[in-house]
Write a protein that holds these residues in place. Structure first.
Motif, PDB file in Angstrom:
ATOM      1  N   ASP A  88       0.863  -1.172   0.000  1.00 17.47           N
ATOM      2  CA  ASP A  88       0.000   0.000   0.000  1.00 17.47           C
ATOM      3  C   ASP A  88       0.908   1.232   0.000  1.00 17.47           C
ATOM      4  O   ASP A  88       1.954   1.243   0.652  1.00 17.47           O
ATOM      5  CB  ASP A  88      -0.856   0.042   1.267  1.00 17.47           C
ATOM      6  CG  ASP A  88      -2.013  -0.946   1.235  1.00 17.47           C
ATOM      7  OD1 ASP A  88      -2.052  -1.800   0.334  1.00 17.47           O
ATOM      8  OD2 ASP A  88      -2.870  -0.861   2.129  1.00 17.47           O
ATOM      9  N   GLY A  89       0.516   2.261  -0.713  1.00 14.20           N
ATOM     10  CA  GLY A  89       1.311   3.481  -0.710  1.00 14.20           C
ATOM     11  C   GLY A  89       1.023   4.315  -1.930  1.00 14.20           C
ATOM     12  O   GLY A  89      -0.095   4.321  -2.452  1.00 14.20           O
ATOM     13  N   LYS A  90       2.046   5.030  -2.380  1.00 12.82           N
ATOM     14  CA  LYS A  90       1.932   5.841  -3.587  1.00 12.82           C
ATOM     15  C   LYS A  90       3.099   5.557  -4.520  1.00 12.82           C
ATOM     16  O   LYS A  90       4.214   5.282  -4.059  1.00 12.82           O
ATOM     17  CB  LYS A  90       1.911   7.336  -3.240  1.00 12.82           C
ATOM     18  CG  LYS A  90       0.636   7.768  -2.532  1.00 12.82           C
ATOM     19  CD  LYS A  90       0.614   9.274  -2.317  1.00 12.82           C
ATOM     20  CE  LYS A  90      -0.711   9.704  -1.682  1.00 12.82           C
ATOM     21  NZ  LYS A  90      -0.761  11.169  -1.449  1.00 12.82           N
ATOM     22  N   ILE A  91       2.819   5.577  -5.812  1.00 13.87           N
ATOM     23  CA  ILE A  91       3.882   5.444  -6.792  1.00 13.87           C
ATOM     24  C   ILE A  91       4.781   6.682  -6.666  1.00 13.87           C
ATOM     25  O   ILE A  91       4.318   7.812  -6.821  1.00 13.87           O
ATOM     26  CB  ILE A  91       3.322   5.361  -8.226  1.00 13.87           C
ATOM     27  CG1 ILE A  91       2.417   4.129  -8.380  1.00 13.87           C
ATOM     28  CG2 ILE A  91       4.457   5.339  -9.242  1.00 13.87           C
ATOM     29  CD1 ILE A  91       3.114   2.796  -8.264  1.00 13.87           C
ATOM     30  N   SER A  92       6.046   6.454  -6.374  1.00 14.98           N
ATOM     31  CA  SER A  92       7.003   7.555  -6.360  1.00 14.98           C
ATOM     32  C   SER A  92       7.430   7.856  -7.793  1.00 14.98           C
ATOM     33  O   SER A  92       7.282   8.979  -8.277  1.00 14.98           O
ATOM     34  CB  SER A  92       8.212   7.200  -5.493  1.00 14.98           C
ATOM     35  OG  SER A  92       9.195   8.207  -5.534  1.00 14.98           O
ATOM     36  N   GLN A  93       7.935   6.823  -8.476  1.00 13.17           N
ATOM     37  CA  GLN A  93       8.259   6.914  -9.901  1.00 13.17           C
ATOM     38  C   GLN A  93       8.170   5.513 -10.485  1.00 13.17           C
ATOM     39  O   GLN A  93       8.231   4.516  -9.759  1.00 13.17           O
ATOM     40  CB  GLN A  93       9.665   7.481 -10.137  1.00 13.17           C
ATOM     41  CG  GLN A  93       9.893   8.892  -9.668  1.00 13.17           C
ATOM     42  CD  GLN A  93       9.131   9.935 -10.465  1.00 13.17           C
ATOM     43  OE1 GLN A  93       8.722   9.695 -11.593  1.00 13.17           O
ATOM     44  NE2 GLN A  93       8.936  11.106  -9.862  1.00 13.17           N
ATOM     45  N   GLY A 128      15.907  -2.244 -18.373  1.00 14.61           N
ATOM     46  CA  GLY A 128      14.678  -2.879 -17.932  1.00 14.61           C
ATOM     47  C   GLY A 128      13.615  -1.880 -17.494  1.00 14.61           C
ATOM     48  O   GLY A 128      13.499  -0.783 -18.037  1.00 14.61           O
ATOM     49  N   ARG A 129      12.841  -2.269 -16.498  1.00  9.72           N
ATOM     50  CA  ARG A 129      11.762  -1.445 -15.978  1.00  9.72           C
ATOM     51  C   ARG A 129      11.846  -1.398 -14.451  1.00  9.72           C
ATOM     52  O   ARG A 129      12.354  -2.331 -13.824  1.00  9.72           O
ATOM     53  CB  ARG A 129      10.395  -2.003 -16.392  1.00  9.72           C
ATOM     54  CG  ARG A 129      10.174  -2.052 -17.898  1.00  9.72           C
ATOM     55  CD  ARG A 129      10.039  -0.660 -18.497  1.00  9.72           C
ATOM     56  NE  ARG A 129       9.766  -0.681 -19.929  1.00  9.72           N
ATOM     57  CZ  ARG A 129      10.710  -0.681 -20.870  1.00  9.72           C
ATOM     58  NH1 ARG A 129      12.002  -0.689 -20.523  1.00  9.72           N
ATOM     59  NH2 ARG A 129      10.382  -0.676 -22.149  1.00  9.72           N
ATOM     60  N   PHE A 130      11.309  -0.310 -13.871  1.00 12.42           N
ATOM     61  CA  PHE A 130      11.323  -0.189 -12.415  1.00 12.42           C
ATOM     62  C   PHE A 130      10.017   0.437 -11.929  1.00 12.42           C
ATOM     63  O   PHE A 130       9.344   1.163 -12.662  1.00 12.42           O
ATOM     64  CB  PHE A 130      12.503   0.665 -11.944  1.00 12.42           C
ATOM     65  CG  PHE A 130      12.258   2.154 -12.060  1.00 12.42           C
ATOM     66  CD1 PHE A 130      11.836   2.910 -10.965  1.00 12.42           C
ATOM     67  CD2 PHE A 130      12.419   2.812 -13.281  1.00 12.42           C
ATOM     68  CE1 PHE A 130      11.592   4.271 -11.079  1.00 12.42           C
ATOM     69  CE2 PHE A 130      12.177   4.184 -13.398  1.00 12.42           C
ATOM     70  CZ  PHE A 130      11.766   4.911 -12.295  1.00 12.42           C
ATOM     71  N   VAL A 131       9.674   0.132 -10.682  1.00 12.90           N
ATOM     72  CA  VAL A 131       8.567   0.802  -9.986  1.00 12.90           C
ATOM     73  C   VAL A 131       9.026   1.075  -8.562  1.00 12.90           C
ATOM     74  O   VAL A 131       9.575   0.185  -7.893  1.00 12.90           O
ATOM     75  CB  VAL A 131       7.284  -0.051  -9.957  1.00 12.90           C
ATOM     76  CG1 VAL A 131       6.195   0.653  -9.141  1.00 12.90           C
ATOM     77  CG2 VAL A 131       6.776  -0.354 -11.354  1.00 12.90           C
ATOM     78  N   THR A 132       8.810   2.294  -8.089  1.00  9.77           N
ATOM     79  CA  THR A 132       9.133   2.689  -6.722  1.00  9.77           C
ATOM     80  C   THR A 132       7.842   3.044  -5.995  1.00  9.77           C
ATOM     81  O   THR A 132       7.072   3.884  -6.470  1.00  9.77           O
ATOM     82  CB  THR A 132      10.088   3.903  -6.706  1.00  9.77           C
ATOM     83  OG1 THR A 132      11.253   3.586  -7.455  1.00  9.77           O
ATOM     84  CG2 THR A 132      10.487   4.266  -5.289  1.00  9.77           C
ATOM     85  N   VAL A 133       7.591   2.392  -4.852  1.00 14.09           N
ATOM     86  CA  VAL A 133       6.375   2.630  -4.062  1.00 14.09           C
ATOM     87  C   VAL A 133       6.776   3.174  -2.692  1.00 14.09           C
ATOM     88  O   VAL A 133       7.577   2.559  -1.980  1.00 14.09           O
ATOM     89  CB  VAL A 133       5.548   1.338  -3.895  1.00 14.09           C
ATOM     90  CG1 VAL A 133       4.297   1.613  -3.060  1.00 14.09           C
ATOM     91  CG2 VAL A 133       5.155   0.758  -5.249  1.00 14.09           C
ATOM     92  N   TYR A 134       6.212   4.314  -2.340  1.00 14.02           N
ATOM     93  CA  TYR A 134       6.473   4.958  -1.045  1.00 14.02           C
ATOM     94  C   TYR A 134       5.351   4.638  -0.066  1.00 14.02           C
ATOM     95  O   TYR A 134       4.173   4.822  -0.378  1.00 14.02           O
ATOM     96  CB  TYR A 134       6.599   6.472  -1.234  1.00 14.02           C
ATOM     97  CG  TYR A 134       6.514   7.269   0.049  1.00 14.02           C
ATOM     98  CD1 TYR A 134       7.498   7.171   1.027  1.00 14.02           C
ATOM     99  CD2 TYR A 134       5.439   8.134   0.286  1.00 14.02           C
ATOM    100  CE1 TYR A 134       7.423   7.897   2.202  1.00 14.02           C
ATOM    101  CE2 TYR A 134       5.354   8.878   1.453  1.00 14.02           C
ATOM    102  CZ  TYR A 134       6.357   8.750   2.413  1.00 14.02           C
ATOM    103  OH  TYR A 134       6.272   9.467   3.583  1.00 14.02           O
TER     104      TYR A 134
END
Length: 281
Positions: A88-93, A128-134
């Motif tokens: 749970d959180g918010k997409i940072s980038q 590649g690809r990345f997802v950061t979740v805060y």
């Protein structure tokens, strides 16, 4: 440089985190009830989702903070092939990794090699690809698998413990590659992937389902632990770790393994929510 950012450089990060570690485990009722009540009220925490909805029934603040949710509180995306949010959180980038470089915030980036603490391990993720979740204090703080994977290795990378709040992410160069973190390498159906648990000021405590409490102790040098041959396979949506307090999760996939949806910075996400799919889908 703002005063808040300046404080990030001069505060004794590890000493403060050690104090908070013990303070959040003190069972003295007036103390733990005060802390819990402050968070519930300030951040409007939805306790109806928890298996124990009475916030003051928890033994100490950390037990409340790492509370378990009811089985029906989160559901995985119904398509079993999709990539799902681990937290749970918010997409940072999110987006492409460009020649090994990962976007942190406007004017800030870092390399996959810096994040993983290893040039060779970063090579598959070069484009590649990345997802950061805060994760903020209001969020559920257990981390789940974005897809099914077999654990190959963990790498505990030493570092600072800067805040990972948006103001710090925007101002501190290479923040995620400088903070103390646990890098978890998995092998999935379509190739390898990485889940990185990034520590933060007043937090920096990480536990995994396979090893229990991993941070602290804090590391003075890179610590590697191989799980090759141990057949530790975690299913998509299964719990894999938890932050004792909140922080950030970063996921990396090699080129051709993941196609991300149109995720937007500051977009709210929940555990199990679709983030993308494999290219062959």
């Amino acid at each position: 440089m703002t005063f808040n950012v300046l404080l990030q450089y001069i505060l004794p990060h590890r000493a403060l985190s050690r104090v908070v570690y013990w303070a959040t485990r003190w069972t003295f009722a007036p103390w733990k009830n005060f802390l819990i009540s402050q968070i519930v009220q300030r951040y409007q925490v939805n306790m109806a989702e928890a298996t124990q909805p009475d916030a003051l029934a928890y033994q100490h603040f950390n037990a409340f903070f790492t509370r378990k949710l009811r089985p029906d509180a989160r559901r995985a995306d119904t398509d079993p092939s999709t990539l799902i949010s681990p937290a749970d959180g918010k997409i940072s980038q999110s987006g492409p990794i460009v020649d090994g470089r990962i976007f942190q915030a406007k004017g800030q980036e870092y390399t996959a090699a810096e994040l993983l603490g290893d040039e060779a391990a970063a090579a598959p993720y070069r484009n590649g690809r990345f997802v950061t979740v805060y994760l903020s204090p209001r969020d559920y703080h257990r981390v789940h698998m974005p897809l099914t994977g077999t654990l190959k290795e963990t790498v505990h990378v030493p570092g600072r413990i800067f805040s990972v709040a948006p103001f710090a992410v925007e101002a501190i160069p290479r923040l995620f590659a400088r903070n103390e973190r646990l890098v978890c390498h998995f092998e999935g159906e379509h190739g390898p992937f990485v889940v990185v648990m990034v520590g933060a000021i007043l937090v920096s405590s990480v536990a995994t389902v396979w090893d229990g409490l991993v941070i602290p102790p804090y590391a003075s040098s890179i610590r590697r632990k191989s799980f090759a041959g141990q057949n530790i396979t975690l299913e998509r949506f299964a719990e894999m770790a938890r932050f004792n307090m909140g922080s950030t999760v970063i996921m990396l996939w090699p080129e051709g393994v993941a196609e991300l949806d149109a995720l937007q910075p500051q977009q709210a996400v929940k555990v199990g929510q679709r983030l993308g799919q494999p290219p062959s889908h």
